[in-house]
Write an enzyme that holds these catalytic residues in place. Structure first.
Site, PDB file in Angstrom:
ATOM      1  N   HIS A   1      66.848 -16.970 -32.845  1.00  0.00           N
ATOM      2  CA  HIS A   1      65.768 -16.350 -33.698  1.00  0.00           C
ATOM      3  C   HIS A   1      64.426 -15.765 -32.712  1.00  0.00           C
ATOM      4  O   HIS A   1      63.443 -15.515 -32.967  1.00  0.00           O
ATOM      5  CB  HIS A   1      65.202 -17.066 -34.614  1.00  0.00           C
TER       6      HIS A   1
ATOM      7  N   HIS B   1      56.395 -22.080 -36.081  1.00  0.00           N
ATOM      8  CA  HIS B   1      55.974 -22.037 -34.963  1.00  0.00           C
ATOM      9  C   HIS B   1      54.257 -22.079 -34.854  1.00  0.00           C
ATOM     10  O   HIS B   1      53.602 -21.372 -33.767  1.00  0.00           O
ATOM     11  CB  HIS B   1      56.482 -20.895 -34.009  1.00  0.00           C
TER      12      HIS B   1
ATOM     13  N   HIS C   1      66.995 -23.477 -24.390  1.00  0.00           N
ATOM     14  CA  HIS C   1      66.017 -22.841 -23.761  1.00  0.00           C
ATOM     15  C   HIS C   1      64.649 -23.794 -23.636  1.00  0.00           C
ATOM     16  O   HIS C   1      64.635 -24.617 -24.340  1.00  0.00           O
ATOM     17  CB  HIS C   1      65.604 -21.626 -24.449  1.00  0.00           C
TER      18      HIS C   1
ATOM     19  N   GLU D   1      66.185 -26.943 -31.251  1.00  0.00           N
ATOM     20  CA  GLU D   1      65.987 -26.074 -32.600  1.00  0.00           C
ATOM     21  C   GLU D   1      67.671 -26.102 -33.057  1.00  0.00           C
ATOM     22  O   GLU D   1      67.822 -25.909 -34.162  1.00  0.00           O
ATOM     23  CB  GLU D   1      65.618 -24.580 -32.376  1.00  0.00           C
TER      24      GLU D   1
END
Lengths: 285, 114
Positions: free
Chosen positions: A12, A59, A199, A246
């Site tokens: 995303h 977030h 990441h 995530e």
């Protein structure tokens, strides 16, 4: 009765929203990423979901660190996107299904998952970008809720440790699956898990990517998701990167699908911005 | 208990960091709102004072230094909102933290292209 058609896991990354806004889908950098989606859309076109349950992490749009729920379930009639501070266009709203949401909430709490229920909930890029990827024919900045599915956002805390364990997330997904399957009204339901894969944005290890671990995760998400539940949160940070946790959202999605699934589509592309991107579509058995 | 494991080059955002960085992250969270971004740009010192930043946090904001902001308790998702004021993205942030140019940082990621 409600029926789970299957699940989609997808990256995303916010810059995907930027690429869509600027029409860069066929640029050299972006084409390999956007090319991963047509098989998923073809499957959705055939299986016609009415409702999408979207597992993602906020977030800092709806939830600040003043009140940080581990699991939060949307119960609104409408969900709006809003300014996140760095320039993405605000996307049109999404229609909810409060009756279905409250059924999930009641079932989850009865199942000993003491979630937070949200009658108002802003949805950020982690919710919006995957919807844009699955439904590119919807004008993202048009008026009203023009999406072909009603939605239920479910937010998982992957931001502030202690984050829920992989084992807990998988069990949470199973409970979501039980809740959906016990809904008496007819509806085809798609489960989405967004974010990842590996990441890391912060620290000297910024830019960290782990292809071997990502491929292992994609394998196990298909054939043996329980194998991923043995990792501690710290091990996930080490293997997938601080933000690669995530993956937990994908594990919730996978838990909801039941034991056996048939892979519809699987693809993996490095890099998108700082992230190893992936798309996995699984039909429920 | 804070997270027990140490991972090189990684700062796990746990309760002890979240407590230390609360005012800084709250300031960054406010940047979701355009009016607040503009207020910050008009008078940075007054804006930081309004949010009760400590001297370490104030200096890190003044220096536009991501590592200092992290040390001061910043969470990278909130810091990204601060960076966004200046048109900077996560690759700019990555480059600054690793001491590379943005081009070199992007190129390093592209080396892993699939």
């Amino acid at each position: 009765m409600a029926h789970i058609i299957g699940g989609v896991g997808t990256t995303h990354v916010p810059s995907i929203g930027g690429a869509i806004a600027k029409g860069k889908q066929t640029d050299e950098y972006w084409r390999p990423f956007f090319d991963m989606f047509p098989p998923v859309r073809g499957w959705l076109g055939r299986s016609k979901p009415d409702i999408a349950v979207v597992i993602y992490n906020d977030h800092g749009l709806n939830f600040f660190l003043d009140k940080m729920p581990t699991f939060a379930v949307g119960a609104a009639a409408e969900y709006r996107n809003a300014d996140e501070g760095w320039g993405l266009p605000v996307v049109r709203s999404f229609a909810g299904d409060p009756e279905f949401s409250w059924h999930l909430i009641e079932s989850l709490v009865a199942d000993e998952f003491d979630i937070v229920s949200c009658q108002e909930m802003l949805v950020d890029h982690a919710f919006v970008v995957p919807m844009q990827l699955l439904y590119p024919d919807v004008d993202p900045t048009g008026a009203g809720a023009g999406w072909p599915v009603r939605v239920v956002p479910i937010s998982v805390n992957t931001v502030q440790h202690p984050i829920p364990s992989a084992a807990r997330c998988y069990k949470f997904g199973k409970a979501i699956g039980r809740a959906i399957r016990s809904y008496q009204q007819d509806a085809n339901v798609l489960i989405m898990g967004t974010g990842g894969l590996s990441h890391q944005l912060e620290g000297k290890r910024a830019g960290f990517i782990n292809k071997d671990f990502d491929r292992l995760c994609l394998d196990r998400l298909v054939d043996d998701p329980a194998a991923l539940t043995g990792y501690s949160s710290e091990e996930l940070v080490e293997l997938a990167g601080s933000q690669g946790v995530e993956l937990l959202n994908w594990l919730v999605m996978r838990g909801a699908l039941g034991e056996h699934v048939s892979p519809v589509s699987r693809s993996y592309h490095v890099p998108i911005s700082n992230t190893a991107s992936a798309v996995l579509a699984l039909a429920a058995a | 208990m804070a997270a027990s494991k140490t991972i090189d080059g990684t700062m796990i955002f746990d309760g002890s960091v979240a407590r230390r960085g609360y005012a800084l992250n709250k300031l960054c969270y406010s940047f979701n709102d355009r009016a607040n971004r503009e207020e910050f740009l008009r008078d940075e010192g007054a804006y930081c004072a309004k949010y009760g930043l400590n001297p370490q946090q104030r200096a890190a904001i003044e220096h536009r230094n991501v590592m200092e902001l992290l040390e001061a308790g910043g969470n990278v998702y909130y810091l990204a909102k601060f960076a966004g004021i200046f048109g900077l993205d996560v690759q700019d942030i990555g480059a600054q933290q690793t001491g590379m140019t943005k081009e070199a940082f992007s190129a390093k990621l592209m080396e892993q292209r699939t």
